[in-house]
Design a protein around this motif. Sequence first.
Motif, PDB file in Angstrom:
ATOM      1  N   THR A   1       1.354  12.961 -14.386  1.00 21.73           N
ATOM      2  CA  THR A   1       2.221  11.802 -14.143  1.00 21.73           C
ATOM      3  C   THR A   1       1.406  10.581 -13.773  1.00 21.73           C
ATOM      4  O   THR A   1       1.706   9.457 -14.202  1.00 21.73           O
ATOM      5  N   CYS A   2       0.357  10.777 -13.008  1.00 20.53           N
ATOM      6  CA  CYS A   2      -0.489   9.666 -12.575  1.00 20.53           C
ATOM      7  C   CYS A   2      -1.170   8.999 -13.772  1.00 20.53           C
ATOM      8  O   CYS A   2      -1.236   7.774 -13.854  1.00 20.53           O
ATOM      9  N   SER A   3      -1.661   9.810 -14.706  1.00 19.92           N
ATOM     10  CA  SER A   3      -2.389   9.297 -15.871  1.00 19.92           C
ATOM     11  C   SER A   3      -1.489   8.870 -17.015  1.00 19.92           C
ATOM     12  O   SER A   3      -1.863   8.000 -17.806  1.00 19.92           O
ATOM     13  N   ASN A   4      -0.324   9.481 -17.132  1.00 22.76           N
ATOM     14  CA  ASN A   4       0.559   9.183 -18.257  1.00 22.76           C
ATOM     15  C   ASN A   4       1.581   8.100 -17.965  1.00 22.76           C
ATOM     16  O   ASN A   4       2.125   7.506 -18.898  1.00 22.76           O
ATOM     17  N   ALA A   5       1.859   7.844 -16.673  1.00 22.21           N
ATOM     18  CA  ALA A   5       2.926   6.898 -16.356  1.00 22.21           C
ATOM     19  C   ALA A   5       2.588   5.943 -15.213  1.00 22.21           C
ATOM     20  O   ALA A   5       2.736   4.734 -15.365  1.00 22.21           O
ATOM     21  N   HIS A   6       2.158   6.484 -14.071  1.00 22.99           N
ATOM     22  CA  HIS A   6       2.036   5.627 -12.886  1.00 22.99           C
ATOM     23  C   HIS A   6       0.969   4.543 -13.063  1.00 22.99           C
ATOM     24  O   HIS A   6       1.288   3.347 -13.018  1.00 22.99           O
TER      25      HIS A   6
ATOM     26  N   ALA B   1       1.145 -12.835 -11.625  1.00 27.86           N
ATOM     27  CA  ALA B   1       1.797 -14.130 -11.807  1.00 27.86           C
ATOM     28  C   ALA B   1       2.841 -14.404 -10.723  1.00 27.86           C
ATOM     29  O   ALA B   1       3.245 -15.552 -10.530  1.00 27.86           O
ATOM     30  N   LYS B   2       3.240 -13.391  -9.992  1.00 28.98           N
ATOM     31  CA  LYS B   2       4.198 -13.530  -8.885  1.00 28.98           C
ATOM     32  C   LYS B   2       3.493 -13.832  -7.566  1.00 28.98           C
ATOM     33  O   LYS B   2       4.096 -13.733  -6.504  1.00 28.98           O
ATOM     34  N   GLY B   3       2.218 -14.188  -7.636  1.00 30.54           N
ATOM     35  CA  GLY B   3       1.488 -14.554  -6.433  1.00 30.54           C
ATOM     36  C   GLY B   3       0.737 -13.412  -5.780  1.00 30.54           C
ATOM     37  O   GLY B   3       0.234 -13.552  -4.666  1.00 30.54           O
ATOM     38  N   VAL B   4       0.625 -12.295  -6.464  1.00 34.36           N
ATOM     39  CA  VAL B   4      -0.102 -11.138  -5.935  1.00 34.36           C
ATOM     40  C   VAL B   4      -1.595 -11.339  -6.184  1.00 34.36           C
ATOM     41  O   VAL B   4      -2.011 -11.614  -7.300  1.00 34.36           O
ATOM     42  N   ASP B   5      -2.370 -11.225  -5.113  1.00 35.60           N
ATOM     43  CA  ASP B   5      -3.816 -11.422  -5.204  1.00 35.60           C
ATOM     44  C   ASP B   5      -4.556 -10.194  -5.704  1.00 35.60           C
ATOM     45  O   ASP B   5      -5.538 -10.309  -6.430  1.00 35.60           O
ATOM     46  N   LEU B   6      -4.109  -9.016  -5.291  1.00 41.39           N
ATOM     47  CA  LEU B   6      -4.774  -7.755  -5.651  1.00 41.39           C
ATOM     48  C   LEU B   6      -3.746  -6.687  -5.986  1.00 41.39           C
ATOM     49  O   LEU B   6      -2.718  -6.595  -5.325  1.00 41.39           O
ATOM     50  N   ILE B   7      -4.072  -5.877  -6.979  1.00 38.42           N
ATOM     51  CA  ILE B   7      -3.330  -4.646  -7.251  1.00 38.42           C
ATOM     52  C   ILE B   7      -4.317  -3.522  -7.011  1.00 38.42           C
ATOM     53  O   ILE B   7      -5.405  -3.503  -7.602  1.00 38.42           O
ATOM     54  N   VAL B   8      -3.949  -2.604  -6.129  1.00 39.80           N
ATOM     55  CA  VAL B   8      -4.858  -1.559  -5.688  1.00 39.80           C
ATOM     56  C   VAL B   8      -4.239  -0.194  -5.920  1.00 39.80           C
ATOM     57  O   VAL B   8      -3.097   0.050  -5.539  1.00 39.80           O
ATOM     58  N   CYS B   9      -5.019   0.691  -6.526  1.00 35.91           N
ATOM     59  CA  CYS B   9      -4.629   2.094  -6.704  1.00 35.91           C
ATOM     60  C   CYS B   9      -5.485   2.942  -5.767  1.00 35.91           C
ATOM     61  O   CYS B   9      -6.702   2.810  -5.755  1.00 35.91           O
ATOM     62  N   VAL B  10      -4.824   3.816  -5.001  1.00 34.76           N
ATOM     63  CA  VAL B  10      -5.517   4.697  -4.058  1.00 34.76           C
ATOM     64  C   VAL B  10      -5.156   6.139  -4.376  1.00 34.76           C
ATOM     65  O   VAL B  10      -4.003   6.456  -4.674  1.00 34.76           O
ATOM     66  N   SER B  11      -6.159   6.996  -4.292  1.00 33.73           N
ATOM     67  CA  SER B  11      -5.939   8.428  -4.462  1.00 33.73           C
ATOM     68  C   SER B  11      -6.920   9.188  -3.572  1.00 33.73           C
ATOM     69  O   SER B  11      -7.984   8.663  -3.227  1.00 33.73           O
TER      70      SER B  11
ATOM     71  N   SER C   1       8.397   4.240  -7.390  1.00 31.22           N
ATOM     72  CA  SER C   1       7.082   3.665  -7.085  1.00 31.22           C
ATOM     73  C   SER C   1       6.386   3.085  -8.309  1.00 31.22           C
ATOM     74  O   SER C   1       5.226   2.691  -8.240  1.00 31.22           O
ATOM     75  N   ASP C   2       7.102   2.989  -9.400  1.00 35.35           N
ATOM     76  CA  ASP C   2       6.523   2.521 -10.664  1.00 35.35           C
ATOM     77  C   ASP C   2       6.367   0.999 -10.675  1.00 35.35           C
ATOM     78  O   ASP C   2       6.926   0.279  -9.841  1.00 35.35           O
ATOM     79  N   ALA C   3       5.616   0.501 -11.622  1.00 30.15           N
ATOM     80  CA  ALA C   3       5.328  -0.924 -11.746  1.00 30.15           C
ATOM     81  C   ALA C   3       6.578  -1.746 -12.043  1.00 30.15           C
ATOM     82  O   ALA C   3       6.726  -2.864 -11.535  1.00 30.15           O
ATOM     83  N   HIS C   4       7.494  -1.218 -12.846  1.00 29.22           N
ATOM     84  CA  HIS C   4       8.725  -1.958 -13.173  1.00 29.22           C
ATOM     85  C   HIS C   4       9.561  -2.205 -11.930  1.00 29.22           C
ATOM     86  O   HIS C   4      10.109  -3.296 -11.758  1.00 29.22           O
ATOM     87  N   THR C   5       9.669  -1.197 -11.057  1.00 29.66           N
ATOM     88  CA  THR C   5      10.441  -1.364  -9.827  1.00 29.66           C
ATOM     89  C   THR C   5       9.790  -2.408  -8.940  1.00 29.66           C
ATOM     90  O   THR C   5      10.474  -3.254  -8.353  1.00 29.66           O
ATOM     91  N   MET C   6       8.471  -2.397  -8.830  1.00 30.33           N
ATOM     92  CA  MET C   6       7.788  -3.391  -8.009  1.00 30.33           C
ATOM     93  C   MET C   6       7.958  -4.779  -8.593  1.00 30.33           C
ATOM     94  O   MET C   6       8.225  -5.737  -7.860  1.00 30.33           O
TER      95      MET C   6
END
Length: 159
Positions: A47-52, A65-75, A148-153
């Motif tokens: 799921t992490c590699s195929n979707a998240h 473009a919504k003013g977010v400075d960083l997108i961070v993935c943690v595992s 927790s997906d990108a579309h919801t955020m």
Amino acid sequence: MIAVGQRLPDATLSELTADGVVEHQIRELFAQKKVVLFAVPGAFTPTCSNAHLPGFVALADEIKAKGVDLIVCVSVNDAFVMKAWGEQQNASEIMMLGDGSAAFAKALGLEFDTGNFGGVRSRRYSMLLDDSVVKILNLEAPKAFEVSDAHTMLAALNA
């Protein structure tokens, strides 16, 4: 467990850069920044590699473009695994950080134990942070991938 309105705990996450492994103090890294942080149970898992992660890769420009400075993935993986996974996923717009000992997941109260499958891992979630304060927390139920997906955020950022 961390909640909306709370500040992230002091924690260190690692990143493999051209100069070697860099240990980031999270509050320092996120200071005065708007950050979308999402966590996955494990790099290279289905799921992490195929979707998240791919969802955030695909929507990175729109999120920023919504003013977010960083997108961070943690595992709960080391910096070497996170770097390799990011390269395999073409995640150049995503900061790939390792929580090798699960100390960050534990400090957030968002860890779970998979037993012999992989030990202690992070629960799946996404959050919006402003100067290290949680503004949005999308926490998944065990074995789910619905909020927790990108579309919801992105929808929350558009609201």
